[in-house]
Design a protein around this motif. Structure first.
Motif, short mmCIF file in Angstrom:
data_model
loop_
_atom_site.label_atom_id
_atom_site.label_comp_id
_atom_site.label_asym_id
_atom_site.label_seq_id
_atom_site.Cartn_x
_atom_site.Cartn_y
_atom_site.Cartn_z
N TRP A 70 0.84 -1.21 0.00
CA TRP A 70 0.00 0.00 0.00
C TRP A 70 0.86 1.24 0.00
CZ3 TRP A 70 -0.21 3.39 4.37
CH2 TRP A 70 0.60 2.98 5.44
N TRP A 73 -0.37 7.43 -1.29
CA TRP A 73 -0.70 8.05 -2.56
C TRP A 73 -1.70 7.21 -3.35
CZ3 TRP A 73 0.72 4.39 -6.00
CH2 TRP A 73 1.72 3.50 -5.59
N CYS A 74 -2.01 6.04 -2.81
CA CYS A 74 -2.83 5.10 -3.56
C CYS A 74 -4.28 5.20 -3.11
CB CYS A 74 -2.26 3.71 -3.33
SG CYS A 74 -3.43 2.38 -3.33
N GLU A 76 -7.02 3.45 -4.07
CA GLU A 76 -7.76 2.23 -3.76
C GLU A 76 -7.38 1.68 -2.38
OE1 GLU A 76 -9.16 -0.82 -6.68
OE2 GLU A 76 -7.50 0.05 -7.80
N CYS A 77 -6.16 2.08 -1.94
CA CYS A 77 -5.75 1.60 -0.62
C CYS A 77 -6.67 2.16 0.46
CB CYS A 77 -4.30 2.02 -0.33
SG CYS A 77 -3.14 1.33 -1.50
N ASP A 102 6.76 5.63 -0.42
CA ASP A 102 5.89 6.54 0.32
C ASP A 102 6.73 7.40 1.25
OD1 ASP A 102 3.55 7.64 1.09
OD2 ASP A 102 2.70 5.82 1.94
N GLY A 137 0.97 -2.37 -9.07
CA GLY A 137 0.43 -1.13 -8.55
C GLY A 137 -0.25 -1.46 -7.25
N ALA A 138 -0.27 -0.50 -6.36
CA ALA A 138 -0.92 -0.73 -5.09
C ALA A 138 -2.43 -0.59 -5.29
CB ALA A 138 -0.41 0.26 -4.06
N GLU B 73 -6.80 12.75 -6.75
CA GLU B 73 -6.17 11.44 -6.65
C GLU B 73 -4.78 11.40 -7.28
OE1 GLU B 73 -8.95 8.80 -8.44
OE2 GLU B 73 -10.29 8.84 -6.71
N ASN B 74 -4.48 12.35 -8.14
CA ASN B 74 -3.25 12.24 -8.91
C ASN B 74 -2.35 13.47 -8.85
OD1 ASN B 74 -3.48 9.56 -10.37
ND2 ASN B 74 -5.45 10.52 -10.79
N ASN B 161 1.38 9.20 -8.43
CA ASN B 161 2.12 7.97 -8.18
C ASN B 161 3.63 8.25 -8.29
OD1 ASN B 161 3.35 5.48 -8.36
ND2 ASN B 161 1.72 4.58 -9.60
N GLY B 296 -3.68 0.72 -13.49
CA GLY B 296 -5.04 0.97 -13.04
C GLY B 296 -6.04 0.19 -13.86
#
Lengths: 178, 650
Positions: A70, A73-74, A76-77, A102, A137-138, B73-74, B161, B296
């Motif tokens: 995780w 910045w993720c 979905e985490c 991170d 990807g996390a 988110e980005n 990311n 993604g």
């Protein structure tokens, strides 16, 4: 039969296979980890709670654990965090965090704010350990057995269906976090 | 306000793309020329709307509007401006938007470049491109809208990311996508030809520059990705055959076949239906690649339970686009007869071999990439496919291909009189064999069985590609860009074969033990051990061995591989030192303390790694040069414009 129909028939066959694949194994899409049934990659990384300490993956040998990759910045985490807390509450399996690429302070704040489901969190600042584990990807989650073999990999946010449908059945009935 | 404006522009873009598809396809089919003429207006509107949407999203990123979910988110307010702009394609939604924008750009370029084409044909091309835009816009709006708002807005963004915060990776997706999307043009030309039921040599001449340009971009994109994997991931390798790499490599292989098959269609009116099929396949694989490239998307392809609409939409969309075009192929391709014949030794037969081998190579990559999925879905258990499968199978089709190139490049069209070129072929082969063996046994003193063979073939390609340009220069004959570009691209291939051979064969790895002041030479590099000194980190202490590296008296670097001991559990890890010197990759890892000031160190030298990327660049430059040939630009409409007689009865 006409040879010009061959491409579309081949494609139709492929579509059927893809559709069957999607239907029958919703959690094991295109990328199946090459690590399955292989020894889990080892790492020795700083501990998030106290960077002076080291998290050595060899210490986990001899018991079942879930390695969850995780990062703050993720997105979905964040979505899967509630599920991770449930896993922790169930006490069925130890949850090890791998904080990937991170910032330590962010990660600590995240756990303080949302609750900490992890028994211990290893910090992978450079992403090398994640590369060893073949992380795309996390979040990603790996189930590792007491012999140190990767039994199952889940890509994407962990959800109830994966937990009860894929992970719990793989755990022995009596397995606990200890 | 801005996000709503962008959202609205995107919806308008969808409607206009629909109109573009309708006018472009229905107009010529019904013989309504005013409908056909309206297609460019619809395209212009569509492109402006999509550009507006992209502009709005970029403005949201630059202005740190964290009420937009995608921005939150980005991006992050602390993110540098450059990355706030490139964050646009930092995830799935924005990547799709970039895809659509590039498709619009290619479409506009086709519009301007196709003014000499028969109006009905160019309307059909733009109509098919409109259909592709429509599909992608619908997909974006229905499942991946980047303009969704957050309520309440996020106080700050979650940042891009970290992997993507790198200049190399920031520019990699647009270049790769330009290549992917460019094959949509070849696809549209193919569909238009099938709708028309007519395909002649001029068709191939129109299609060629577009296809070659797209191929050049894709080549650059793949090379950039490989370079990034090399220096960012620091693995010391440049290709790992992972599914995402394969996803970009398959359209490249089939696209290469398409470029060559188009040459035969252009010059000799041959392989018509085969060329059409390759155009469809190349774009189909590009679309597949697009959906696989972003992790993604991979996640969403996997977790259908999490977002079933997106996954099912992807499959439905692929079925409609690919299935639809293949159905059109099955229906229309039989109408296109290739009448001309050729002899076995003629250039046509070499192009045929080229195509067969490239498609076989793509098929093996495809099989290796999808085998795990197929085996899994059929309940045959899990299989994993890696380099032990890919390397030999790929080489099995690529080495014959490379060797055939050296012969075929001298062959004439139509007639198989290779005897004329026999001396040239034998001479270049002999020279290449001498040089290849010289490299293998002279410069490097070891190698594998295939090494001299592969090195010879690499050099043979370079020499063979030089023959005709040099001949023409000496005779003061014209050297068209198409020919020059082809020669350069082939030289690039030769360099690639040579570089891959040296890297695969001549990587030197040795463990040496040195005490203070001692030197050792590995792979041409001399390293002098200047002792160890303590290093300290936040949670470890350790030693760094200092090595002064030189090559033939020329100082190269001071490299300090470390050995770290973590305080608590006495875990020892090795931190390697990596250095790229004149194309050679140098890796040092500190080993054991052997006592009395003696240390062991592992030295790895990978020669000529940089040549791999240079080769790709040479190929791309050659392709760009060939695409810019006057021959394609000066092509005039040679048939009666939009004659009703050309409409098939079906």
């Amino acid at each position: 039969m006409n040879r010009f129909y061959l491409p579309i028939l081949t494609f139709a066959l492929l579509t059927v296979v893809l559709a069957v694949g999607i239907r029958h194994s919703p959690d094991k899409g295109i990328i199946v980890s090459p690590l399955l049934n292989k020894p889990a990659p080892q790492f020795a990384l700083p501990n998030l709670a106290d960077p002076a300490q080291v998290v050595d993956s060899r210490a986990f040998k001899g018991r079942w654990y879930l390695l969850n990759v995780w990062g703050t910045w993720c997105v979905e985490c964040r979505a899967e965090h509630a599920m991770l807390l449930k896993v922790r509450a169930s006490g069925r399996v130890a949850l090890i965090g791998l904080d990937w690429k991170d910032n330590d302070a962010d990660a600590q704040a995240w756990l303080a704010q949302l609750g900490n489901p992890y028994e211990i969190v290893a910090v992978d600042r450079t992403g090398r350990a994640a590369i060893d584990w073949g992380v795309y990807g996390a979040p990603e989650t790996f189930l590792v057995n007491p012999a140190g073999l990767v039994i199952y990999k889940h890509v994407g946010a962990l959800d109830e269906a994966t937990w009860s449908g894929e992970i719990l059945p793989r755990l022995p009935a009596a397995a606990g976090p200890g | 306000m801005l996000p709503e404006l962008g959202h609205f522009a995107l919806i308008l873009g969808l409607l206009l793309a629909g109109l573009q598809a309708f006018f472009g396809i229905a107009g010529p089919a019904r013989g309504r020329d005013r409908w056909s003429a309206a297609v460019t207006a619809a395209l212009a509107g569509q492109a402006v709307m999509v550009a507006t949407a992209v502009g709005c999203l970029i403005a949201c990123f630059v202005g740190n509007d964290f009420s937009v979910q995608y921005v939150a988110e980005n991006s992050n307010s602390a993110l540098p401006l450059f990355y706030r702009v490139t964050a646009l394609w930092g995830a799935h939604e924005g990547s799709l938007l970039l895809w659509i924008l590039l498709l619009g750009a290619w479409s506009v370029a086709v519009w301007f470049g196709s003014r000499r084409l028969p109006p009905r044909f160019s309307a059909r091309v733009l109509g098919v491109l409109g259909l592709v835009s429509f599909g992608f816009l619908l997909f974006t709006l229905a499942t991946s809208n980047p303009f969704l708002r957050l309520d309440p807005p996020a106080p700050d963004g979650r940042d891009l990311n970290p992997i993507l915060q790198d200049p190399g990776l920031a520019i990699h997706p647009p270049i790769l996508y330009t290549g992917y999307v460019g094959f949509a043009v070849a696809f549209a030309f193919a569909c238009a030809a099938m709708l028309e039921g007519r395909l002649d040599q001029t068709w191939a001449r129109w299609t060629r520059p577009w296809t070659t340009s797209a191929w050049a971009f894709l080549t650059c994109g793949i090379a950039l990705g490989s370079f990034w994997a090399y220096y960012e991931l620091g693995w010391g390798g440049f290709w790992f055959w992972d599914p995402v790499e394969n996803a970009s490599f398959m359209p490249w292989l089939v696209g290469t076949a398409l470029v060559h098959s188009l040459a035969a269609t252009d010059k000799r009116g041959l392989f018509k239906s085969w060329t059409l099929l390759l155009a469809i396949l190349t774009f189909s694989l590009s679309m597949l690649g697009t959906f696989l490239v972003r992790s993604g998307v991979l996640v969403s392809v996997h977790s259908f339970a999490a977002d079933p609409s997106r996954g099912i939409f992807i499959l439905a969309f692929l079925v409609l686009m690919i299935g639809g075009s293949l159905a059109l192929y099955a229906w229309r391709a039989p109408l296109l007869k290739s009448s001309a014949g050729f002899e076995l030794g003629a250039r046509e037969s070499f192009l045929l071999f080229n195509n067969v081998l490239l498609v076989i190579a793509a098929a093996t990559v495809f099989a290796g990439t999808l085998a795990p999925l197929i085996s899994d879905s059929l309940g045959l258990g899990t299989v994993s496919v890696g380099p032990p499968y890919f390397n030999p199978t790929f080489m099995l089709s690529m080495l014959p291909l490379a060797a055939l190139l050296c012969v075929g490049i001298h062959a004439n069209w139509k007639r198989g009189r290779l005897a004329d070129a026999q001396r040239t072929i034998l001479f270049t082969l002999l020279a290449a064999a001498v040089l290849g063996c010289g490299v293998t046994f002279g410069v490097y003193t070891h190698g594998k069985v295939l090494t001299p063979v592969a090195a010879t073939i690499g050099i043979w390609i370079i020499l063979s590609s030089l023959v005709e340009p040099l001949y023409r220069l000496r005779r003061h004959l014209s050297l068209p860009r198409a020919l020059l570009g082809m020669s350069i691209a082939h030289i690039g291939l030769g360099v690639a074969v040579l570089a891959l051979t040296t890297v695969q064969s001549f990587t030197v790895e040795r463990d040496v033990s040195l005490s203070l002041g001692e030197s050792a030479t590995v792979g041409g590099y001399t390293l002098r051990f200047d002792g160890v000194k303590p290093v300290e980190g936040p949670n470890f202490e350790g030693v760094g061995g200092t090595f002064t590296v030189s090559r033939g008296g020329r100082p190269v670097a001071v490299m300090v591989p470390q050995k770290r001991q973590f305080w608590v559990q006495h875990q020892v890890t090795s931190e390697t030192a990596i250095r790229l010197d004149r194309g050679n990759n140098l890796l040092l890892a500190l080993g054991e303390d052997l006592g009395a000031g003696r240390w062991s160190v592992r030295v790895q030298v990978r020669p000529l790694v940089s040549l791999v990327w240079l080769a790709a660049l040479i190929m791309a430059i050659g392709a760009a040069l060939a695409a810019s040939d006057r021959r394609y630009r000066a092509a005039r409409v040679s048939e009666p414009a939009a004659g009703a007689a050309t409409e098939p009865a079906a």
